[in-house]
Motif scaffolding. Structure first.
Motif, PDB file in Angstrom:
ATOM      1  N   UNK A 214     -10.594 -11.632 -11.246  1.00  0.00           N
ATOM      2  CA  UNK A 214     -10.382 -10.213 -11.521  1.00  0.00           C
ATOM      3  C   UNK A 214     -10.521  -9.383 -10.250  1.00  0.00           C
ATOM      4  N   UNK A 215     -11.485  -9.741  -9.405  1.00  0.00           N
ATOM      5  CA  UNK A 215     -11.646  -9.036  -8.132  1.00  0.00           C
ATOM      6  C   UNK A 215     -10.428  -9.237  -7.240  1.00  0.00           C
ATOM      7  N   UNK A 216      -9.898 -10.464  -7.223  1.00  0.00           N
ATOM      8  CA  UNK A 216      -8.685 -10.728  -6.441  1.00  0.00           C
ATOM      9  C   UNK A 216      -7.535  -9.873  -6.946  1.00  0.00           C
ATOM     10  N   UNK A 217      -7.435  -9.718  -8.264  1.00  0.00           N
ATOM     11  CA  UNK A 217      -6.375  -8.876  -8.829  1.00  0.00           C
ATOM     12  C   UNK A 217      -6.535  -7.425  -8.376  1.00  0.00           C
ATOM     13  N   UNK A 218      -7.813  -6.948  -8.345  1.00  0.00           N
ATOM     14  CA  UNK A 218      -8.042  -5.588  -7.872  1.00  0.00           C
ATOM     15  C   UNK A 218      -7.688  -5.402  -6.414  1.00  0.00           C
ATOM     16  N   UNK A 219      -7.838  -6.451  -5.599  1.00  0.00           N
ATOM     17  CA  UNK A 219      -7.467  -6.366  -4.184  1.00  0.00           C
ATOM     18  C   UNK A 219      -5.972  -6.615  -3.967  1.00  0.00           C
ATOM     19  N   UNK A 393     -14.461   9.012   4.130  1.00  0.00           N
ATOM     20  CA  UNK A 393     -13.744   7.903   4.754  1.00  0.00           C
ATOM     21  C   UNK A 393     -12.791   7.290   3.728  1.00  0.00           C
ATOM     22  N   UNK A 394     -11.522   7.158   4.105  1.00  0.00           N
ATOM     23  CA  UNK A 394     -10.497   6.692   3.166  1.00  0.00           C
ATOM     24  C   UNK A 394     -10.426   5.163   3.166  1.00  0.00           C
ATOM     25  N   UNK A 395     -11.497   4.544   2.691  1.00  0.00           N
ATOM     26  CA  UNK A 395     -11.494   3.095   2.538  1.00  0.00           C
ATOM     27  C   UNK A 395     -10.825   2.735   1.222  1.00  0.00           C
ATOM     28  N   UNK A 396      -9.912   1.775   1.261  1.00  0.00           N
ATOM     29  CA  UNK A 396      -9.204   1.348   0.053  1.00  0.00           C
ATOM     30  C   UNK A 396      -9.357  -0.157  -0.136  1.00  0.00           C
ATOM     31  N   UNK A 397      -8.707  -0.666  -1.155  1.00  0.00           N
ATOM     32  CA  UNK A 397      -8.769  -2.092  -1.485  1.00  0.00           C
ATOM     33  C   UNK A 397      -7.607  -2.888  -0.910  1.00  0.00           C
ATOM     34  N   UNK A 398      -6.833  -2.267  -0.033  1.00  0.00           N
ATOM     35  CA  UNK A 398      -5.736  -2.972   0.617  1.00  0.00           C
ATOM     36  C   UNK A 398      -6.297  -3.754   1.803  1.00  0.00           C
TER      37      UNK A 398
END
Length: 459
Positions: A214-219, A393-398
């Motif tokens: 599920x975490x991989x899917x979110x990333x 800070x614009x940290x994202x999951x990309x």
């Protein structure tokens, strides 16, 4: 005449005896007046007060001596019981080199060496605290504080605007826990018990593997959205999706905690060689006892965390200089070097429990830590996204395509190795070799995002 004389002498002697009796009685009366009951009470009270003063003084001296002995014993147990703690001296040396010179490579290297024993002692204090909290809560504490080093480094990097370093270091922690830590545990446990296959709870492995997927899917979705150029609002949709997915992942892990601690407590009990569940009151744990008290564990956790925070500040500031001095990419430093140091506690704990044939705890430390980093709050990727949101800070999951693909393949490989619920030294060796392939891949990989980020002026 003689009779009169004798009578006179007898009467005189009798009178003298009577006089002596009167004198004695007078002395007795005087003694009674001098030693009255009030005088006895006063003497008793004064004696009691002297005894109390002497007793309180002896207690104060004895109490201070006892405290000194406890402090000395605690320091001896925590600091001087492990030869690895000799590396603690490199922490102050790193600060001294930073103050006197501009050699960031040495500052980074010395900071790494100084943090290594601190991370291991942090895990030790958590294990001691787990004796007083029980195995279930103790496992969660072990996984949480075991990742405290990565959390502190990530917060300092995020504060410095090094978003890419935060992403890569957290990614490296997941890869290190799943491949290197778990592989070393399987390998060492298999060497200690070569004639049998060690077993662990498949239920725990399946649930944790599902959470990791599920975490991989979110990333994965933010990266796919970025590389397919299908954002509805260019430059905003990717960040919004990352923040929304982070909140969902935090909610998912909170639900998992409720499920694990409340609803399905027996499902996660350790199992024995025949595959039956033992519960939490195993006879194997009877010979183990805490080496320090509960409050000593809490105090040492606070001290170690504070010292790691200080060294992490110098470590983060020296990353870019070390990359240039060593001619090594920031991606390799963030994904490989930092997690190995930060996961020293997991390495020690997982290997130790595997060698004691307690593979369920080793699995909880390794896979549980990866699950917490990928999904949970205080030391996780979603938490850093939310904290970066608060800090501006614009940290994202990309995590970029190469890194996301590496994580996806790693989770699939580990899930394949865990599906049978057994382990041996060969499976551990395979996981270690997989980690060497990952390390070599990041050594030759050039991350353009971190290079561009390092060239940007710090605000």
């Amino acid at each position: 005449m003689k009779m009169d004389y004798k009578l006179q002498v007898g009467v005189q002697s009798h009178l003298e005896q009577m006089g002596s009796l009167d004198d004695r009685s007078m002395h007795d009366l005087d003694d009674e007046c001098l030693y009255s009951p009030e005088m006895d009470a006063q003497k008793t009270q004064s004696a009691d007060s002297h005894e109390r003063v002497s007793l309180s003084g002896s207690l104060a001296v004895g109490g201070s001596k006892m405290i000194r002995n406890c402090v000395y014993k605690s320091i001896k147990t925590v600091v001087f019981s492990n030869k690895l703690n000799l590396l603690m001296a490199f922490g102050p040396l790193a600060i001294l080199v930073h103050k006197m010179t501009a050699h960031n490579g040495w500052v980074f290297f010395l900071s790494l060496l100084g943090i290594t024993p601190l991370a291991e002692r942090l895990g030790y204090a958590t294990e001691q605290l787990a004796f007083f909290t029980g195995p279930t809560v103790g496992g969660l504490l072990n996984a949480t504080f075991g990742n405290a080093t990565e959390l502190i480094i990530s917060i300092y990097a995020l504060k410095s605007g090094m978003i890419r370093v935060v992403q890569l270091s957290l990614l490296g922690s997941i890869l290190s826990n799943m491949l290197l830590v778990l592989g070393c545990a399987f390998f060492c446990g298999g060497l200690v018990y070569p004639g049998k296959e060690q077993v662990f709870s498949k239920a725990t492995a399946v649930v944790n593997s599902g959470l990791l997927l599920m975490a991989v899917m979110g990333l994965l979705f933010p990266a796919v959205l970025h590389y397919t150029h299908t954002e509805r609002h260019a430059g905003k949709s990717e960040l919004a999706l990352s923040r929304f997915s982070s909140c969902v992942m935090l909610l998912a892990y909170a639900s998992y905690l409720v499920f694990q601690l409340k609803c399905q407590k027996d499902l996660y009990a350790p199992i024995d060689e025949e595959g039956s569940q033992n519960g939490e009151n195993s006879d194997d744990d009877d010979d183990e006892a805490p080496e320090i008290s509960k409050w000593e564990s809490v105090i040492w956790l606070a001290i170690m965390t504070a010292w790691i925070s200080i060294l992490s500040d110098y470590l983060v500031d020296a990353i870019e200089g070390a990359s240039e001095a060593w001619n090594v990419s920031i991606a390799f430093i963030s994904v490989i070097l930092l997690p190995i140091i930060g996961n020293a506690a997991e390495h020690a704990s997982a290997i130790m429990f595997a060698m004691k044939d307690k593979l369920d705890i080793s699995l909880g430390v390794a896979i549980g830590s990866s699950t917490q980093i990928s999904m949970f709050g205080v030391d996780a990727i979603p938490f850093c996204v939310v904290i970066g949101w608060m800090m501006g800070q614009e940290m994202d999951l990309n995590f970029q395509l190469f890194e996301t693909a590496t994580l996806f393949i790693t989770v699939i490989v580990v899930a394949f190795f865990l599906q049978e619920g057994t382990s041996n030294y060969f499976k551990g060796l395979m996981l270690i070799l997989c980690y060497l392939i990952v390390a070599a891949s990041f050594f030759v990989h050039e991350d353009r995002s971190s290079t561009d980020e390092s060239k940007q002026p710090q605000t």
